[in-house]
Structure formats: structure tokens, C-alpha cells
Design a protein around this motif. Structure first.
Motif, PDB file in Angstrom:
ATOM      1  N   ARG A  48       0.834  -1.211   0.000  1.00 47.00           N
ATOM      2  CA  ARG A  48       0.000   0.000   0.000  1.00 47.00           C
ATOM      3  C   ARG A  48       0.866   1.257   0.000  1.00 47.00           C
ATOM      4  O   ARG A  48       0.489   2.283  -0.583  1.00 47.00           O
ATOM      5  N   GLN A  49       2.034   1.179   0.627  1.00 53.56           N
ATOM      6  CA  GLN A  49       2.915   2.339   0.702  1.00 53.56           C
ATOM      7  C   GLN A  49       3.877   2.434  -0.477  1.00 53.56           C
ATOM      8  O   GLN A  49       4.744   3.300  -0.507  1.00 53.56           O
ATOM      9  N   GLY A  50       3.732   1.530  -1.437  1.00 50.35           N
ATOM     10  CA  GLY A  50       4.500   1.662  -2.660  1.00 50.35           C
ATOM     11  C   GLY A  50       5.701   0.768  -2.821  1.00 50.35           C
ATOM     12  O   GLY A  50       6.466   0.915  -3.784  1.00 50.35           O
ATOM     13  N   VAL A  51       5.927  -0.171  -1.893  1.00 49.02           N
ATOM     14  CA  VAL A  51       7.037  -1.110  -2.060  1.00 49.02           C
ATOM     15  C   VAL A  51       6.682  -2.078  -3.190  1.00 49.02           C
ATOM     16  O   VAL A  51       5.621  -2.710  -3.160  1.00 49.02           O
ATOM     17  N   PRO A  52       7.537  -2.204  -4.204  1.00 50.68           N
ATOM     18  CA  PRO A  52       7.235  -3.118  -5.310  1.00 50.68           C
ATOM     19  C   PRO A  52       7.103  -4.563  -4.812  1.00 50.68           C
ATOM     20  O   PRO A  52       7.899  -5.017  -3.984  1.00 50.68           O
ATOM     21  N   ALA A  53       6.117  -5.258  -5.317  1.00 48.80           N
ATOM     22  CA  ALA A  53       5.922  -6.660  -4.920  1.00 48.80           C
ATOM     23  C   ALA A  53       7.137  -7.510  -5.259  1.00 48.80           C
ATOM     24  O   ALA A  53       7.394  -8.518  -4.597  1.00 48.80           O
ATOM     25  N   THR A  54       7.900  -7.080  -6.257  1.00 44.97           N
ATOM     26  CA  THR A  54       9.088  -7.838  -6.648  1.00 44.97           C
ATOM     27  C   THR A  54      10.169  -7.823  -5.562  1.00 44.97           C
ATOM     28  O   THR A  54      11.085  -8.645  -5.594  1.00 44.97           O
ATOM     29  N   GLN A  55      10.064  -6.890  -4.612  1.00 47.77           N
ATOM     30  CA  GLN A  55      11.042  -6.810  -3.528  1.00 47.77           C
ATOM     31  C   GLN A  55      10.616  -7.618  -2.300  1.00 47.77           C
ATOM     32  O   GLN A  55      11.318  -7.621  -1.296  1.00 47.77           O
ATOM     33  N   ILE A  56       9.468  -8.277  -2.367  1.00 50.69           N
ATOM     34  CA  ILE A  56       8.940  -9.004  -1.217  1.00 50.69           C
ATOM     35  C   ILE A  56       8.865 -10.487  -1.543  1.00 50.69           C
ATOM     36  O   ILE A  56       8.261 -10.888  -2.553  1.00 50.69           O
ATOM     37  N   HIS A  57       9.481 -11.293  -0.681  1.00 47.81           N
ATOM     38  CA  HIS A  57       9.497 -12.743  -0.841  1.00 47.81           C
ATOM     39  C   HIS A  57       8.951 -13.366   0.440  1.00 47.81           C
ATOM     40  O   HIS A  57       9.220 -12.862   1.537  1.00 47.81           O
ATOM     41  N   VAL A  58       8.232 -14.449   0.286  1.00 52.02           N
ATOM     42  CA  VAL A  58       7.571 -15.056   1.443  1.00 52.02           C
ATOM     43  C   VAL A  58       7.782 -16.560   1.446  1.00 52.02           C
ATOM     44  O   VAL A  58       7.505 -17.237   0.435  1.00 52.02           O
ATOM     45  N   ALA A  59       8.249 -17.088   2.576  1.00 56.45           N
ATOM     46  CA  ALA A  59       8.325 -18.531   2.792  1.00 56.45           C
ATOM     47  C   ALA A  59       7.146 -18.955   3.645  1.00 56.45           C
ATOM     48  O   ALA A  59       6.951 -18.425   4.748  1.00 56.45           O
ATOM     49  N   GLU A  60       6.354 -19.877   3.142  1.00 55.69           N
ATOM     50  CA  GLU A  60       5.169 -20.349   3.864  1.00 55.69           C
ATOM     51  C   GLU A  60       4.887 -21.798   3.453  1.00 55.69           C
ATOM     52  O   GLU A  60       4.662 -22.069   2.273  1.00 55.69           O
TER      53      GLU A  60
END
Length: 273
Positions: free
Chosen positions: A24-36
Motif C-alpha cells: 500500500r505504501q509503494g514497495v514493489p511486490a518484486t522486492q517481497i518474498h515469502v516462505a510459507e
């Protein structure tokens, strides 16, 4: 908003709220990785936010300069130990939201003197209305401190604590705090119904009263004691209720309850040594 690449180890509700806030604050989704490990949660995160997800923590962690540990305290040691080799190769900033797990434990489990920030958000973070207590070890530089603050501020306000021992008190006051408010709301609603109010009316009256009082606490610029004094007319209905609360040891009970939560945080730490 610049944050660098962030890996979430764990994709549950709190991680989801932080991811939503960052996007929402503008961080590109490409910079976020998730282990689940749960496939349904991975698929939901990828579909809703466009982030890259992985089943294994080691796969996700390889892509992050900041690791946000968002798994249950009981499994955190095992997760950290699985990341030791990677932590030695490319030391990350480690941010943990696990209650009761100390920075010393995290460093030991990860196999090195890494920069660690402990964070204790609370459930209103799911609405972007949370508050997070933060503590940084001496290894955390100003840039990393700002990075941790940016990530947690995506879900609400932040408060920095300089003594790690006080993080158990943060947990007792704000981490567990929403449940105390829900308990009060539950009791007030039940009392209103017992006095004859329709259930829907009782709920609306309680919810809006708590919302309004919270806004006054936030916006009025006065202490809780002063705000209470202003609405307590001598010999009026409010005074009658408050006197009954105090006769039952209200303040002492609150103190004892928060102390119990603080002690439980200490016990969680000891149990995971």
C-alpha cells in the motif's frame, strides 16, 4: 518508499498485514518474498499482492537483505538453524516478531552476531491501526534501524525500547492489549443486555463508546486520568460505576494481569533455550 528486498519467513495473518501495508505504501511486490509451508496461504499471498512465495525458508531467504521472522516461537529455533549457512554467507538484518524470544537466542540459533531487531506488533496491525514496540541490538546501524521502522510502520505506529528486558512489558501492554479491550467490550455488552437492551443496540453502544474514547485518548492531548476526571460528575452515574470498579480492586487487577503476561513472556524465552 525504499526498503530493499524483504523476506518474510512465515506468511500468516501478521505477515500478511505487514505485506499489505508495504504494498500500500509503494514497495514493489518484486522486492517481497515469502516462505510459507501451507500452499493455500502461499497462493493467497501471491494472488492478492503479487509477491513471490516459496515453500522452503532457505529458498526465500536467499532473496532478502532483511529477514522478517514471523513464525511461532515454538518452531523458531528449528527455522533459524535451517538458515545458519545462508546467514553466514550473506548476513541479513533480522527482524523477529516472536514473543519471548531474545536477540541472544536468535543470534545463537542463526550462528552468528547478526544485527537483530525484536518487534512486537499487535492485531490492529491487520487494519493498519496497530502499534509495534521495537528493540535493536548494538549491531544494528542507523540505516538498518530505519529499515526495521519502515517495515513495521506500514501497519501502524512504532515505539523504540532501549532495554530488551522491557520487551516482555511491551508484549503485556500492547501485544496482548487488544484482548483486554475485547474482554471489557464483551462484559459491557453482556451487562447492557442483562439490563434489557436489545443485543444489537448493546453492541453498537459499546463499540462506538470504545472507538470514541480511544479517539479522545489519541487526539485530546490529555492524560487518561484527566479525561476520566472530566466525564465523572460528582455523585453522578459515572462516579457510581467507577467507585464500584475501584472497590473491586480494578487497578490492582490490571497490574496483576499485565504482570502475568510479562512473566509468561519470560517463560516462553526460558522454554526455548
Amino acid at each position: 518508499m525504499t526498503t530493499g528486498s524483504i523476506t518474510f519467513i512465515g506468511g500468516g495473518n501478521m505477515a500478511r498485514s505487514l505485506i499489505a501495508g508495504l504494498v500500500r505504501q509503494g514497495v514493489p511486490a518484486t522486492q517481497i518474498h515469502v516462505a510459507e509451508p501451507v500452499a493455500a496461504l502461499r497462493e493467497g499471498l501471491a494472488a492478492d499482492f503479487g509477491v513471490t512465495t516459496y515453500a522452503e525458508a532457505t529458498e526465500a531467504a536467499a532473496h532478502g537483505t532483511t529477514w522478517l521472522l514471523a513464525v511461532k516461537p515454538q518452531v523458531l529455533r528449528e527455522v533459524c538453524q535451517s538458515l545458519q549457512a545462508l546467514a553466514r554467507q550473506q548476513p541479513p538484518l533480522v527482524v523477529s516478531i516472536a514473543a519471548g524470544i531474545t536477540s541472544t537466542q536468535l543470534q545463537r540459533w542463526l550462528g552468528g552476531d547478526l544485527p537483530v531487531v525484536r518487534a512486537m506488533p499487535n492485531t490492529p496491525a491487520l487494519l493498519g491501526a496497530g502499534v509495534t514496540g521495537l528493540y535493536a541490538t548494538g549491531r544494528v546501524d542507523e540505516g538498518q534501524r530505519a529499515q526495521a521502522d519502515r517495515v513495521l510502520a506500514s501497519a501502524g505506529r512504532t515505539v523504540w525500547i532501549e532495554d530488551e528486558a522491557q520487551m516482555d512489558s511491551v508484549t503485556a501492554v500492547s501485544g496482548s492489549g487488544p484482548a483486554y479491550v475485547f474482554l471489557l467490550a464483551e462484559a459491557m455488552e453482556a451487562a447492557g443486555i442483562a439490563q434489557g437492551l436489545p443485543a444489537d443496540a448493546a453492541r453498537t453502544l459499546v463499540v462506538q463508546t470504545l472507538l470514541g474514547a480511544s479517539r479522545m485518548l489519541d487526539e485530546a492531548g490529555e492524560s487518561p486520568a484527566e479525561l476520566r476526571r472530566r466525564v465523572t460528575s460528582p455523585n453522578g452515574t459515572t462516579q457510581a460505576a467507577i467507585e464500584r470498579f475501584q472497590a473491586g480492586g480494578f487497578e490492582a487487577l490490571v497490574e496483576a494481569a499485565l504482570r502475568a503476561a510479562q512473566v509468561r513472556g519470560q517463560e516462553l524465552s526460558a522454554a526455548n533455550e
